[in-house]
Design a protein around this motif. Structure first.
Motif, short mmCIF file in Angstrom:
data_model
loop_
_atom_site.label_atom_id
_atom_site.label_comp_id
_atom_site.label_asym_id
_atom_site.label_seq_id
_atom_site.Cartn_x
_atom_site.Cartn_y
_atom_site.Cartn_z
N MET A 24 -16.82 -9.24 -4.35
CA MET A 24 -15.96 -9.06 -3.33
C MET A 24 -14.66 -8.34 -4.10
N TYR A 25 -13.87 -7.22 -3.39
CA TYR A 25 -12.93 -6.44 -3.91
C TYR A 25 -11.87 -6.55 -2.76
N MET A 26 -10.89 -6.99 -3.01
CA MET A 26 -9.75 -7.02 -1.74
C MET A 26 -8.43 -6.51 -2.36
N ASP A 27 -7.82 -5.63 -1.46
CA ASP A 27 -6.48 -5.42 -2.07
C ASP A 27 -5.53 -5.70 -0.82
N PHE A 28 -4.84 -6.99 -1.33
CA PHE A 28 -3.83 -7.67 -0.23
C PHE A 28 -2.50 -7.11 -0.37
N THR A 29 -1.65 -7.05 0.54
CA THR A 29 -0.26 -6.93 0.78
C THR A 29 0.22 -8.01 1.55
N MET A 30 1.27 -8.78 0.88
CA MET A 30 1.86 -9.91 1.59
C MET A 30 3.06 -9.72 1.62
N GLN A 31 3.72 -9.69 2.99
CA GLN A 31 5.13 -9.46 3.30
C GLN A 31 5.84 -10.69 2.67
N PRO A 32 7.33 -10.74 2.45
CA PRO A 32 7.93 -11.85 2.11
C PRO A 32 8.06 -13.04 3.04
N GLY A 33 7.74 -14.36 2.57
CA GLY A 33 7.44 -15.55 3.38
C GLY A 33 6.06 -15.63 3.85
N SER A 34 5.30 -14.66 3.67
CA SER A 34 3.81 -15.09 4.16
C SER A 34 2.91 -15.63 3.09
N ALA A 54 10.39 -9.27 -1.79
CA ALA A 54 9.85 -8.05 -1.71
C ALA A 54 8.39 -8.23 -1.50
N PRO A 55 7.57 -6.98 -0.89
CA PRO A 55 6.18 -7.15 -0.78
C PRO A 55 5.42 -7.58 -2.13
N LEU A 56 4.27 -8.08 -1.78
CA LEU A 56 3.42 -8.70 -2.87
C LEU A 56 2.23 -7.82 -2.83
N ARG A 57 1.82 -7.11 -3.69
CA ARG A 57 0.51 -6.33 -3.68
C ARG A 57 -0.63 -6.85 -5.04
N ASP A 87 1.97 -4.77 -7.59
CA ASP A 87 3.37 -5.04 -7.28
C ASP A 87 4.09 -6.24 -6.81
N GLY A 88 5.24 -6.44 -7.31
CA GLY A 88 5.96 -7.69 -6.75
C GLY A 88 5.56 -9.00 -7.48
#
Ligand code: FJE
Ligand code: FE
Length: 372
Positions: free
Chosen positions: A255-265, A318-321, A283-284
Motif C-alpha cells: 500500500m502506498y498513500m500520499d496524505f495531506t492533512m489540513q490543520p486540526g484534522s 500548516a498542512p501536513l503531507r 511537508d509540515g
C-alpha cells in the motif's frame, strides 16, 4: 575496450557491499472480553426467565445484529468520529530517523532513509530516497535486477529511457511503477529547469518473481485515485484508502498513500496486520500513533510497530503531507549488491556476470547507451 565496457568493469570491480537480512513479523492473538451478567437474588421463576433471556439478548447484541445488519466490509477509514480508539491494536512509532542528504548518482543529492545502516531493510522495502536534482546532475545508465522501483514526482519532471526502447517523462504527481524483474538498464534524468523532486522506493520481489519479464505501470497525476474527507486528502498510489482503490498491481502486496492533512484534522488508516509499514513526512509536522507523542517534522521516516491501523493528528497551523507505505514481508534472505537484489551470493555473482556479458535479460545492454 569501449567506454561502456570500461564503466561496467569499474562497477564490477567496485567494492561489493553484501547485506543480508531476514525479517519476520510475529502474529499476535487477540482476545475480546464479553460482559457477564452479575448474579442477583430474585424469585426462582424470574431468575429462570432471566437466565434464558439475558444470554439470548447478549447473543443478539454481540453477534446477530453486527453480522446481519452491518456490512461485512471492514470499518471505513475516516477522519470523523475519531474520538474513541478506532483500532483493536493501534500501531505506534517504533523508530524515528531523519533522512540526511547524501550524494548519489552523478552530482545528484538524495535524502535516504530506508537503505542506510540504521534502517537496512524493512522487508519488503529496500530503499527510500527523497531526491532533489537539477540539470546536469542525474542518474545516468545503470542496471536493476530482482526488485521494483517506484518513482513518485513531487515537483518538476524526470525523463527515463531504457535499453528496450521504453522512454517517457513523469511530471509532478505522476508515478512510474517499474518492475525490473530479470533486468532493466536505464537512465533517469531531470527534464525541467530548476530543482526536480520526488520519492523513489525500492520494493523487493519474492524469489519466484525476481526473474520475471520487466514491466511498467505508469500513472499520470490526473489518473491517480483520490479521496477527501474532513480536511484529509489522499492520493492512492497503491492499495485502498477511504474506500477507494488504486488500479496499480503490486506483485509484492503493497500500500502506498500520499496524505495531506489540513490543520486540526485527524485520520485513521487501517494497515493489514503482519505488514511492515512506515511514514515519510514530506511537508509540515504531525503527531503519529499516539495522541500524546511529540510532533515530527519533514524528512523524517517513522517505522511503525505491529497493529491494524495508524492514527494521525495535525495539530499544527500548516498542512501536513506524508507518504504512508506498507507491505507484506517476504521473509526471504536479501543479498544486495548495489542495483542487484537477489536471495544468495551465487545469484548476485550470476547477475553481475549476466550484466557484464549481456545474458539472461541483459542482452540489449551491450549495444545500448541512453541519449541523455
Ligand atoms: C544509483 C543504483 C541506482 N536513488 N532516486 C546505484 F539505481 C541508483 C539510482 C537511484 C535513484 C534514481 C532516482 Cl530517479 C531517484 C534514486 C538511487 O538510480 F544512484 C546508484 N548509485
Ligand atoms: Fe534506476
Amino acid at each position: 575496450m569501449t567506454t561502456t565496457t570500461m564503466m561496467r568493469l569499474r562497477q564490477h570491480l567496485a567494492s561489493p557491499i553484501y547485506t543480508s537480512a531476514i525479517a519476520r513479523i510475529g502474529n499476535r492473538a487477540h482476545h475480546r472480553l464479553l460482559p457477564v451478567a452479575p448474579p442477583q437474588k430474585r424469585p426462582t421463576s424470574t431468575k429462570l426467565l432471566l437466565l434464558l433471556i439475558v444470554p439470548l439478548l447478549l447473543l443478539l447484541v454481540f453477534f446477530l445484529i453486527p453480522t446481519v445488519f452491518l456490512p461485512p466490509a471492514r470499518t471505513m477509514s475516516s477522519s470523523s468520529s475519531a474520538a474513541s480508539a478506532p483500532f483493536e491494536n493501534p500501531r505506534t512509532v517504533v523508530k524515528k530517523l531523519l533522512a540526511e542528504s547524501q550524494p548519489e548518482g552523478q552530482g545528484a543529492t538524495v535524502r535516504r532513509s530506508i537503505g542506510r545502516h540504521e534502517l537496512r531493510n524493512l522487508d519488503p522495502f529496500l530503499l527510500l530516497d527523497e531526491f532533489s536534482v537539477s540539470k546536469p546532475a542525474g542518474f545516468p545508465d545503470h542496471p536493476h535486477r530482482g526488485f521494483e522501483t517506484v518513482t513518485y514526482m513531487l515537483e518538476g519532471a524526470f525523463t527515463h529511457q531504457d535499453f528496450a526502447g521504453h522512454k517517457g517523462t513523469i511530471r509532478t504527481g505522476d508515478v512510474q511503477w517499474m518492475t525490473a524483474g530479470r533486468g532493466i538498464v536505464h537512465s533517469e534524468m531531470p527534464a525541467g529547469d530548476g530543482v526536480q523532486k520526488g520519492l523513489q522506493l525500492w520494493i523487493n520481489l519474492s524469489s519466484k518473481d525476481k526473474m520475471i519479464e520487466p514491466r511498467y505501470q505508469e500513472l499520470q497525476s490526473k489518473d491517480i485515485s483520490r479521496a477527501e474527507k474532513d480536511g484529509v486528502e489522499v492520493r492512492i498510489i497503491a492499495g485502498e484508502a477511504f474506500g477507494v482503490r488504486s488500479p496499480v498491481y503490486t506483485r509484492t502486496p503493497t500500500m502506498y498513500m500520499d496524505f495531506t492533512m489540513q490543520p486540526g484534522s485527524q485520520l485513521q488508516q487501517p494497515i493489514p496486520e503482519g505488514w511492515n509499514a512506515f511514514v515519510y513526512i514530506i511537508d509540515g509536522e504531525g503527531v503519529f500513533g499516539r495522541e500524546s507523542s511529540a510532533p515530527v517534522a519533514a524528512h523524517h521516516c517513522l517505522v511503525l510497530g505491529p497493529g491494524d491501523g495508524l492514527s494521525v493528528w495535525n495539530r499544527s497551523g500548516a498542512p501536513l503531507r506524508f507518504a504512508l507505505v506498507g507491505g507484506q514481508p517476504l521473509g526471504e534472505p536479501v543479498v544486495q549488491h548495489g542495483p542487484f537484489v537477489m536471495n544468495s551470493r551465487a545469484e548476485i555473482q550470476q547477475a553481475m556476470e549476466d550484466y557484464y556479458y549481456g545474458k539472461n535479460g541483459f542482452e540489449k545492454a551491450s549495444q545500448w547507451t541512453s541519449s541523455a
